[in-house]
Design a protein around this motif. Structure first.
Motif, PDB file in Angstrom:
ATOM      1  N   VAL A  63       0.829  -1.210   0.000  1.00 41.26           N
ATOM      2  CA  VAL A  63       0.000   0.000   0.000  1.00 41.26           C
ATOM      3  C   VAL A  63       0.864   1.261   0.000  1.00 41.26           C
ATOM      4  O   VAL A  63       0.533   2.266  -0.653  1.00 41.26           O
TER       5      VAL A  63
ATOM      6  N   ASP B  32      10.685   2.276   7.640  1.00 40.43           N
ATOM      7  CA  ASP B  32      10.343   0.880   7.342  1.00 40.43           C
ATOM      8  C   ASP B  32      11.521  -0.016   7.710  1.00 40.43           C
ATOM      9  O   ASP B  32      12.678   0.396   7.630  1.00 40.43           O
TER      10      ASP B  32
ATOM     11  N   VAL C 139       9.527  -0.407  13.899  1.00 44.21           N
ATOM     12  CA  VAL C 139       8.544   0.432  14.613  1.00 44.21           C
ATOM     13  C   VAL C 139       8.449   0.061  16.089  1.00 44.21           C
ATOM     14  O   VAL C 139       7.962   0.856  16.892  1.00 44.21           O
TER      15      VAL C 139
ATOM     16  N   LEU D   7       1.263   2.440   8.566  1.00 47.79           N
ATOM     17  CA  LEU D   7       0.926   1.254   7.770  1.00 47.79           C
ATOM     18  C   LEU D   7       1.710   0.024   8.225  1.00 47.79           C
ATOM     19  O   LEU D   7       1.307  -1.113   7.929  1.00 47.79           O
TER      20      LEU D   7
ATOM     21  N   SER E   3       0.845  -8.135   8.035  1.00 51.67           N
ATOM     22  CA  SER E   3      -0.299  -7.581   7.317  1.00 51.67           C
ATOM     23  C   SER E   3      -1.320  -8.554   6.740  1.00 51.67           C
ATOM     24  O   SER E   3      -2.101  -8.156   5.876  1.00 51.67           O
TER      25      SER E   3
ATOM     26  N   TYR F  78      -4.449 -11.593  13.521  1.00 47.04           N
ATOM     27  CA  TYR F  78      -4.359 -10.333  12.767  1.00 47.04           C
ATOM     28  C   TYR F  78      -5.553  -9.423  13.093  1.00 47.04           C
ATOM     29  O   TYR F  78      -5.379  -8.255  13.443  1.00 47.04           O
TER      30      TYR F  78
ATOM     31  N   ARG G 106       1.529  -7.541  -4.165  1.00 46.65           N
ATOM     32  CA  ARG G 106       1.429  -8.824  -3.452  1.00 46.65           C
ATOM     33  C   ARG G 106       0.406  -9.658  -4.188  1.00 46.65           C
ATOM     34  O   ARG G 106      -0.619  -9.154  -4.632  1.00 46.65           O
TER      35      ARG G 106
ATOM     36  N   ARG H 127       3.840 -12.536   0.673  1.00 47.90           N
ATOM     37  CA  ARG H 127       4.565 -11.954   1.814  1.00 47.90           C
ATOM     38  C   ARG H 127       5.165 -13.003   2.767  1.00 47.90           C
ATOM     39  O   ARG H 127       6.314 -12.891   3.187  1.00 47.90           O
TER      40      ARG H 127
END
Ligand SMILES: NC(=O)c1ccc[n+]([C@@H]2O[C@H](COP(=O)([O-])OP(=O)(O)OC[C@H]3O[C@@H](n4cnc5c(N)ncnc54)[C@H](O)[C@@H]3O)[C@@H](O)[C@H]2O)c1
Length: 348
Positions: free
Chosen positions: A12, A33, A60, A77, A81, A146, A183, A328
């Protein structure tokens, strides 16, 4: 306007960056990132990060207040994911998706950031056998680590001191569409890849389950809205479904749209399959009411065409793409096997 995008080097992020660069040409935009998928480029053009004013590499889980000083907006983001990765890295999913997200939001509020945008997901609703479209006021039914991590973050964002910062949790529909880091572990993207490589789409269910989808370019429009929305539009904290009612699609419609766009593609639907309970529709009326200028613009047809043309432009033809780095989870597993990443997803 100074904007920090975490997780900018995923699927994204590049499309959010391209949109924000266009919509706010004079903004200072930085990325942050860990670079898990930095090498997974799917563009014939330049890498998207050249549009940034600064790229930082870091985790992060370690972002400090100093990293957030001077920013007006944080678009968060970075995450583990999807469900397969969340199942494989359950504890890490809690640490990255929930605890780090809340720590960043708290540090951002303390640093005087004006808007915090959190990428949540419609998967918080789980599946709904009754066929009723889920709205923001409906009960949540997370079925995976998730989905639970996204709800936990929303709950915390509701409670922390926002210090005048708006916090917007965008509950995105399932993403689709072309990106500089595509992806193929997403339903529509997978169908287009199947059509291009084997000329055949196999739908494992009877094709009737509902899936709400959103093109990544429309996700970017919603992110721009969330950065700029005043608190009076939705409240200091807001959780909102992001997509459009027209994009509640049945899986068979997705397959047929891809077949129409890639001539010669056959679709096989398992009409003998038992009814698939993994079906859900989402009500996007609140988003339409709050963000009339930032509604989805793409259609199923433009999304499929973008994927088809984008994949052709990079001469994509990998029949084995489900084993490739465009999934991923494969990338993380391989980095762990090679000893580059720890089981906690920390670079070694
Ligand atoms: N793709 C979808 O269908 C979808 C739908 C709804 C919501 N979302 C959410 O949108 C966001 C972006 O999704 P995406 O598809 O681009 O995901 P992605 O996996 O492609 O990208 C995530 C990025 O975050 C980075 N990242 C992960 N853990 C990190 C860490 N600990 N420190 C620093 N960086 C880290 C990765 O390196 C990667 O570049 C995620 O929060 C995701 O949950 C995605």
């Amino acid at each position: 306007m100074r904007i920090l995008i975490t997780g900018n080097m995923g699927y994204v992020g590049p499309m959010a960056l391209r949109h924000l660069r266009k919509a706010m040409p004079s903004a200072y935009i930085a990325g942050y990132d860990s670079g898990f998928f930095a090498h997974c480029l799917t563009t014939a053009g330049e890498m998207p990060e050249i549009l940034l004013d600064a790229q930082r590499f870091g985790d992060v889980r370690k972002i400090g207040a100093g990293d957030l000083e001077g920013f007006d907006a944080v678009v968060h983001l970075a995450a583990v994911s999807n469900d397969p990765m969340g199942n494989r890295f359950e504890a890490v999913t809690g640490a990255i998706n929930h605890r780090a997200s809340v720590a960043i939001a708290e540090a951002a509020a303390a640093a005087g950031v004006r808007s915090f945008v959190f990428a949540s997901s419609c998967s918080v609703y789980g599946f709904a056998a009754d066929g009723k479209a889920r709205g923001e006021g409906d009960a949540l039914n997370p079925l995976t680590a998730y989905a639970r991590s996204k709800i936990a973050t929303e709950d915390s964002l509701r409670q922390i001191r926002l210090n005048g910062m708006t916090a917007t949790s965008l509950r995105f529909a399932t993403a689709c569409g072309m990106s500089d880091r595509l992806r193929l572990d997403l339903v529509l993207n997978d169908f287009v890849a199947c059509a291009l490589t084997s000329g055949e789409i196999t739908v494992l269910s009877d094709g009737t389950p509902w899936r709400p989808l959103i093109d990544v370019r429309d996700m970017a429009r919603a992110i721009e809205w969330a950065i700029t929305r005043p608190a009076e539009r939705g409240g200091q904290f807001l959780a909102v479904n992001v997509g459009s009612n027209a994009w509640n699609c049945q899986v068979k419609d997705l397959a047929n749209a891809v077949a129409a766009s890639v001539p010669g593609t056959s679709v096989s639907i398992n009409t003998a399959a038992p009814p698939d309970k993994r079906s859900y529709k989402v009500d996007f009326s609140l988003f339409k009411q709050l963000a009339p200028q930032h509604q989805p613009q793409e259609t199923l047809e433009t999304s499929v065409a973008g994927l088809r043309d984008g994949l052709r432009a990079i001469d994509f033809g990998d029949h084995n793409f489900r084993q490739s780095q465009l999934i991923r989870l494969n990338v993380l597993e391989r980095q762990i096997e090679r000893g580059r990443l720890s089981g906690d997803l920390i670079w070694q």
